[in-house]
Design an enzyme around this catalytic site. Sequence first.
Site, short mmCIF file in Angstrom:
data_model
loop_
_atom_site.label_atom_id
_atom_site.label_comp_id
_atom_site.label_asym_id
_atom_site.label_seq_id
_atom_site.Cartn_x
_atom_site.Cartn_y
_atom_site.Cartn_z
N LYS A 1 1.55 3.13 -1.66
CA LYS A 1 2.10 2.73 -0.36
C LYS A 1 3.07 1.55 -0.51
CE LYS A 1 -1.49 1.74 2.27
NZ LYS A 1 -2.60 1.80 1.33
N ARG B 1 -5.67 1.33 10.36
CA ARG B 1 -6.55 1.83 9.31
C ARG B 1 -7.82 2.43 9.90
NH1 ARG B 1 -4.98 -1.14 4.53
NH2 ARG B 1 -6.31 -0.73 2.77
N ARG C 1 -3.15 -1.31 -12.01
CA ARG C 1 -2.24 -1.99 -11.09
C ARG C 1 -2.49 -3.50 -11.00
NH1 ARG C 1 -2.80 -0.47 -4.75
NH2 ARG C 1 -4.96 -1.12 -4.73
N ARG D 1 -6.04 -7.28 -8.70
CA ARG D 1 -6.67 -7.51 -7.40
C ARG D 1 -8.19 -7.50 -7.53
NH1 ARG D 1 -3.65 -3.77 -3.05
NH2 ARG D 1 -5.79 -3.76 -2.32
N ARG E 1 -13.88 1.71 -1.11
CA ARG E 1 -12.64 1.77 -0.35
C ARG E 1 -12.21 3.22 -0.12
NH1 ARG E 1 -8.93 -1.21 -3.88
NH2 ARG E 1 -7.41 -1.31 -2.21
#
Length: 217
Positions: A17, A91, A130, A157, A168
């Site tokens: 995203k 969300r 990531r 993260r 998640r």
Amino acid sequence: MKTLKRFVLVGAPASGKGTQSSFLSETYSLKPLSTGALLRAEIAEESALGLEAKKYMDAAMFVPDEVVNGIVAKWLVENKDSGCLLDGYPRTLAQAETLDVNLNAMDLEVDIVVYLNVALELIQARMLKRKACNACGETTRNGETICPKCGEPMVVRSDDNPEAFAKRWKDYETLTVPIIEHYSKHGKVVQVNVNEEVEPQDVSARIAAAIRAYSEK
Ligand code: AMP
């Protein structure tokens, strides 16, 4: 030809995203708001909002609707004359309903929802690679230690680990996917499927083609 000014970008965690948000905002002259990046910046600054959000984000939970709704409502009023792109918001169905009400109050509406539908196997592999910049929100997948955009450090993260990811993903399926159904009912969703690893610019090209077809409908 439809005029598209208010975009929503929906996708699973680590679906790309952030990268596609940059593409969309540059291509369609949109002001982007990533609620996740905004919350991470507040955490880095140790603001009251950041300290509140951190409790939830460290536990891989959604920040409560009323907290996020408040931030976005204020931003929408400040940016009501611009084209805008919401990335990571709404969300939940409750957030989508609040967004619709807030926009309607300004005689505006969501014009298009871009749904980035990336296969779970690809997402799992990407998530492990990531890193994110807490200063400007840039995300990379090539092991960079310094942000290519602003020069600040890139960090893994805290919510990018297999346990947090599983949570998640489940929240995404149960809480976020219903918003796609909500906007589909109003004919506002363009879906872009990614089932094989392709370059981000190829995904961008698919998105652009889908938007073109939607705007000409
Ligand atoms: P993201 O960068 O979009 O993956 O968001 C990272 C985290 O920020 C999420 O896992 C949530 O904890 C929080 N967050 C971001 N956007 C929202 C939202 N719209 N509602 C609730 N929590 C959010």
